[in-house]
Motif scaffolding. Sequence first.
Motif, PDB file in Angstrom:
ATOM      1  N   PHE A   1      16.990  27.446  -8.151  1.00 11.18           N
ATOM      2  CA  PHE A   1      17.562  26.100  -8.140  1.00 11.18           C
ATOM      3  C   PHE A   1      17.049  25.369  -9.363  1.00 11.18           C
ATOM      4  N   PHE A   2      17.962  24.942 -10.209  1.00 10.55           N
ATOM      5  CA  PHE A   2      17.643  24.324 -11.489  1.00 10.55           C
ATOM      6  C   PHE A   2      18.196  22.908 -11.511  1.00 10.55           C
ATOM      7  N   VAL A   3      17.371  21.961 -11.940  1.00 11.73           N
ATOM      8  CA  VAL A   3      17.783  20.554 -12.030  1.00 11.73           C
ATOM      9  C   VAL A   3      17.464  20.048 -13.430  1.00 11.73           C
ATOM     10  N   ASP A   4      18.420  19.363 -14.031  1.00 11.20           N
ATOM     11  CA  ASP A   4      18.212  18.769 -15.350  1.00 11.20           C
ATOM     12  C   ASP A   4      19.157  17.589 -15.477  1.00 11.20           C
ATOM     13  N   ASP A   5      18.790  16.657 -16.322  1.00  5.56           N
ATOM     14  CA  ASP A   5      19.661  15.489 -16.509  1.00  5.56           C
ATOM     15  C   ASP A   5      20.675  15.679 -17.623  1.00  5.56           C
ATOM     16  N   LEU A   6      20.533  16.730 -18.413  1.00  2.80           N
ATOM     17  CA  LEU A   6      21.465  16.961 -19.517  1.00  2.80           C
ATOM     18  C   LEU A   6      22.533  17.997 -19.140  1.00  2.80           C
ATOM     19  N   PRO A   7      23.796  17.612 -19.266  1.00  3.15           N
ATOM     20  CA  PRO A   7      24.882  18.522 -18.888  1.00  3.15           C
ATOM     21  C   PRO A   7      24.826  19.879 -19.597  1.00  3.15           C
TER      22      PRO A   7
ATOM     23  N   VAL B   1      18.041   9.726  -7.584  1.00  2.00           N
ATOM     24  CA  VAL B   1      17.213  10.321  -6.534  1.00  2.00           C
ATOM     25  C   VAL B   1      18.074  10.658  -5.321  1.00  2.00           C
ATOM     26  N   ASN B   2      18.949   9.745  -4.939  1.00  2.00           N
ATOM     27  CA  ASN B   2      19.788   9.984  -3.757  1.00  2.00           C
ATOM     28  C   ASN B   2      20.682  11.202  -3.939  1.00  2.00           C
ATOM     29  N   GLN B   3      21.210  11.394  -5.138  1.00  2.00           N
ATOM     30  CA  GLN B   3      22.050  12.564  -5.383  1.00  2.00           C
ATOM     31  C   GLN B   3      21.221  13.846  -5.291  1.00  2.00           C
ATOM     32  N   LEU B   4      20.017  13.836  -5.839  1.00  2.00           N
ATOM     33  CA  LEU B   4      19.155  15.014  -5.756  1.00  2.00           C
ATOM     34  C   LEU B   4      18.781  15.317  -4.308  1.00  2.00           C
ATOM     35  N   VAL B   5      18.469  14.292  -3.545  1.00  2.00           N
ATOM     36  CA  VAL B   5      18.175  14.476  -2.123  1.00  2.00           C
ATOM     37  C   VAL B   5      19.357  15.131  -1.434  1.00  2.00           C
ATOM     38  N   SER B   6      20.556  14.655  -1.726  1.00  2.00           N
ATOM     39  CA  SER B   6      21.762  15.233  -1.143  1.00  2.00           C
ATOM     40  C   SER B   6      21.928  16.691  -1.560  1.00  2.00           C
ATOM     41  N   ASP B   7      21.726  16.986  -2.846  1.00  2.00           N
ATOM     42  CA  ASP B   7      21.851  18.357  -3.339  1.00  2.00           C
ATOM     43  C   ASP B   7      20.849  19.289  -2.655  1.00  2.00           C
ATOM     44  N   LEU B   8      19.636  18.813  -2.469  1.00  2.00           N
ATOM     45  CA  LEU B   8      18.613  19.630  -1.807  1.00  2.00           C
ATOM     46  C   LEU B   8      18.953  19.857  -0.336  1.00  2.00           C
ATOM     47  N   ARG B   9      19.395  18.815   0.329  1.00  2.00           N
ATOM     48  CA  ARG B   9      19.745  18.945   1.754  1.00  2.00           C
ATOM     49  C   ARG B   9      20.936  19.886   1.942  1.00  2.00           C
TER      50      ARG B   9
ATOM     51  N   ARG C   1      21.393  22.458   0.463  1.00  2.00           N
ATOM     52  CA  ARG C   1      20.844  23.803   0.323  1.00  2.00           C
ATOM     53  C   ARG C   1      19.834  24.118   1.422  1.00  2.00           C
ATOM     54  N   GLY C   2      19.736  23.246   2.393  1.00  2.00           N
ATOM     55  CA  GLY C   2      18.874  23.497   3.533  1.00  2.00           C
ATOM     56  C   GLY C   2      17.416  23.136   3.342  1.00  2.00           C
ATOM     57  N   VAL C   3      17.106  22.435   2.272  1.00  2.00           N
ATOM     58  CA  VAL C   3      15.721  22.018   2.052  1.00  2.00           C
ATOM     59  C   VAL C   3      15.438  20.822   2.961  1.00  2.00           C
ATOM     60  N   GLN C   4      14.402  20.946   3.759  1.00  2.00           N
ATOM     61  CA  GLN C   4      14.050  19.884   4.681  1.00  2.00           C
ATOM     62  C   GLN C   4      12.793  19.185   4.183  1.00  2.00           C
ATOM     63  N   PHE C   5      12.837  17.874   4.151  1.00  2.00           N
ATOM     64  CA  PHE C   5      11.705  17.075   3.738  1.00  2.00           C
ATOM     65  C   PHE C   5      11.861  15.677   4.288  1.00  2.00           C
ATOM     66  N   ASN C   6      10.793  14.927   4.276  1.00  2.00           N
ATOM     67  CA  ASN C   6      10.789  13.591   4.835  1.00  2.00           C
ATOM     68  C   ASN C   6      10.960  12.574   3.718  1.00  2.00           C
ATOM     69  N   TYR C   7      12.196  12.151   3.504  1.00  2.00           N
ATOM     70  CA  TYR C   7      12.479  11.152   2.486  1.00  2.00           C
ATOM     71  C   TYR C   7      13.499  10.180   3.024  1.00  2.00           C
TER      72      TYR C   7
END
Length: 74
Positions: free
Chosen positions: A33-39, A58-66, A68-74
Amino acid sequence: VHVLSYRVRATKPDAKIYEAAITQAGVPPQEVFFVDDLPDNVQAAQQYGMDAVRYTTVNQLVSDLRKRGVQFNY
């Protein structure tokens, strides 16, 4: 796993850094899983088969992680 550009002597979007990331992760590219701000960097990661998303908020990244099944408290 962290891939540091100065250690592999390459920066994004150079192919060498993506190859190093895949190798060091020890999993198929589609499991990285790769995240970057540059297209351009996201597109390069996708060309190597990585699951790559562009960071916008941040909200978009949280959505992207969720998605993919990543569970965290945010």
